[in-house]
Design an enzyme around this catalytic site. Sequence first.
Site, short mmCIF file in Angstrom:
data_model
loop_
_atom_site.label_atom_id
_atom_site.label_comp_id
_atom_site.label_asym_id
_atom_site.label_seq_id
_atom_site.Cartn_x
_atom_site.Cartn_y
_atom_site.Cartn_z
N SER A 62 -10.26 -0.59 0.23
CA SER A 62 -11.37 -1.55 0.13
C SER A 62 -10.94 -2.81 -0.59
CB SER A 62 -12.50 -0.92 -0.68
OG SER A 62 -12.99 0.22 -0.04
N GLY A 76 -13.46 1.05 -6.05
CA GLY A 76 -13.57 1.81 -4.81
C GLY A 76 -14.33 1.04 -3.75
N ASP A 85 -7.61 8.35 -0.32
CA ASP A 85 -8.36 7.31 0.40
C ASP A 85 -8.39 7.58 1.91
OD1 ASP A 85 -9.17 5.90 -1.77
OD2 ASP A 85 -7.89 4.15 -1.45
N ARG A 131 0.84 -1.20 0.00
CA ARG A 131 0.00 0.00 0.00
C ARG A 131 0.87 1.25 0.00
NH1 ARG A 131 -5.03 1.61 -1.49
NH2 ARG A 131 -6.15 2.80 0.10
N GLU A 175 -3.42 7.92 -4.16
CA GLU A 175 -3.98 7.04 -3.12
C GLU A 175 -4.28 7.76 -1.81
OE1 GLU A 175 -5.65 3.72 -3.61
OE2 GLU A 175 -3.88 3.98 -4.85
N THR A 206 -8.62 1.13 -10.51
CA THR A 206 -8.07 -0.10 -9.95
C THR A 206 -8.23 -1.32 -10.87
OG1 THR A 206 -8.51 0.77 -7.76
CG2 THR A 206 -8.07 -1.55 -7.85
N GLU A 228 -5.54 4.42 -7.64
CA GLU A 228 -6.73 5.06 -7.06
C GLU A 228 -7.70 5.50 -8.15
OE1 GLU A 228 -9.38 5.41 -4.99
OE2 GLU A 228 -9.28 7.55 -5.39
#
Length: 564
Positions: free
Chosen positions: A449, A471, A424, A99, A421, A384, A404
């Site tokens: 998610s 998302g 988020d 991430r 990102e 994504t 994203e």
Amino acid sequence: MKTLLLAAALTAPLATPAVQAAPAAQSVAPARGVVTSADPRATEAGQAILRQGGTATDAAMAMMLALTVVEPQSSGIGGGGFLVHNDGRTGKVETIDGRETAPAADTARLFLGPDGQPLPFAQAFPGGRSVGVPGNVRLLAQAHKRWGKLPWKALFQPAIRLAEQGYAATPPLVNGVRIVSPIWANTNFDDARALYGDAKVGETIKNPRLAALLRTLSEQGPDAFYTGDNATELLRVATQSRVAPSSMTAADLAGYRAIERAPVCGTYRRYRICSMAPPSSGGVTVLEILGMLERFDLRKLGKDSPVAWHLIAEAMQLAYADRDTYLGDPAFVNNPIAGMLAPAYLRQRSALIAPDHALGTYAPGHPAGAGRMTAALSSEVPATTHFIAVDKRGDIATMTSTVEGPFGSQLIANGYVLNNELTDFTFAPEKDGAPVANRPEGGKRPLSSMAPTIVYDRSGKAIFSVGAAGGRTIIMQVAKALIAHLDWGMPAREALGTPLIFFNADGLVLEQGTWLAAMKPALEKLGHRVTIGKLGLKANAVEWTPRGWVGAADPRSVGTALPE
Ligand code: GLU
């Protein structure tokens, strides 16, 4: 009276698992790998790697790199992702968290305007502020070290060829351009416009800078992404953006680590399901939805029953309320996962669901171990990608990868898209005087998610894997595919194609143009507010069948699946 009888019929005793529709695993099929992704060229890259004797991980990583080239609107090495891996011999499941991470100097005020109010999303995502330190190249290196077999260099070859020789633009790429191109009127985003601004479906796009970088990485290894010339260029683009410059430093980049994490696992009927743990909310929330639904006999109700979709919608809204309240980067937030998935807690949450009327308000519960946190939505928008590889040993590499939103921050470094990102994160750091779990903080990973998921049968054999893009809808797409496959007995492609139910501040949303939309009046009768709308959906799956592993791409997408 009728509703009481209905309620009784729907409530299967917990001790008696419902008869299952999904096929039992059989080990008679010839062992053969399979790959699936959201783009045919990436799927071909995965297939080529399997045919060279590569492992599932090798193939998945080659797909990740190829998608960087052919699906730049969705994912790539300028972004991050989550990989879930199954060992075909032992059934051991492990995950890698790649991430993106906020630069150390970022604060809780990252997305607040001068007036102290959260920025509008349209203002927050373009430019350097939203760019997290990319994680995918470190994830790639870690995965290859753990489970790869082919030389590192081999994984890059299909992507290098695509970037160098060119590839035809797909409708999703051109559609992504259409969405964001007004932003590219600003000369700050000239690189994006130069690469993709004129893209037409079927016309060739070449990306020589990206080809050169991929070649360098293939020869020098992952450090060549996080230090040296690429780091200098990435930092130049992000920190000298005339729109919202980033605070990222060379130390942020050089210090990035992909993290191996324990998966989050639970049971649903007679299956064991494992998925991604925080900083993704995907696994916990999918398992919470299924856990609340377990006492209802969804198989008996069937997909044509509005009551089935009502129950699913209730479980979904209750689970998302918990997710939005309690989950965040585990380095910063105490995620009460055990409490959220404890059978007694799930029973208590499920008891809120009545088969004959909608609850109407969906407050978070109080799982054991929860701190004082407050619910707040982050503003995810669909982009994504998901891809899966299975090799003949039965290893599975299932990964969701992202920049994203479409074309991420709209910034391009060395031919790849830099993610957005960090949007988020929840923009407002506090609500009603309590801290928001997913508030921005320096060095923190925003809540995701993404839900790369693997299902095991009673014998411990993997039988299904699924993941999605879109998302906040990702979690519900995965839960729906699991219900469709495990409860309704649908093959993978049909399970992916089954329409989706989702929700927003105005109530439930039924996927436009599908048979589910016809249930609007029935769901309204149960007390829901219902609209019909478009949902940006795209999922991929693999399933074990008597013929061996079979892959499936979402019929809504241009994705494909190929055998080894
Ligand atoms: N950034 C989102 C997440 O990590 C995914 C975005 C999307 O699928 O559109 O959950």
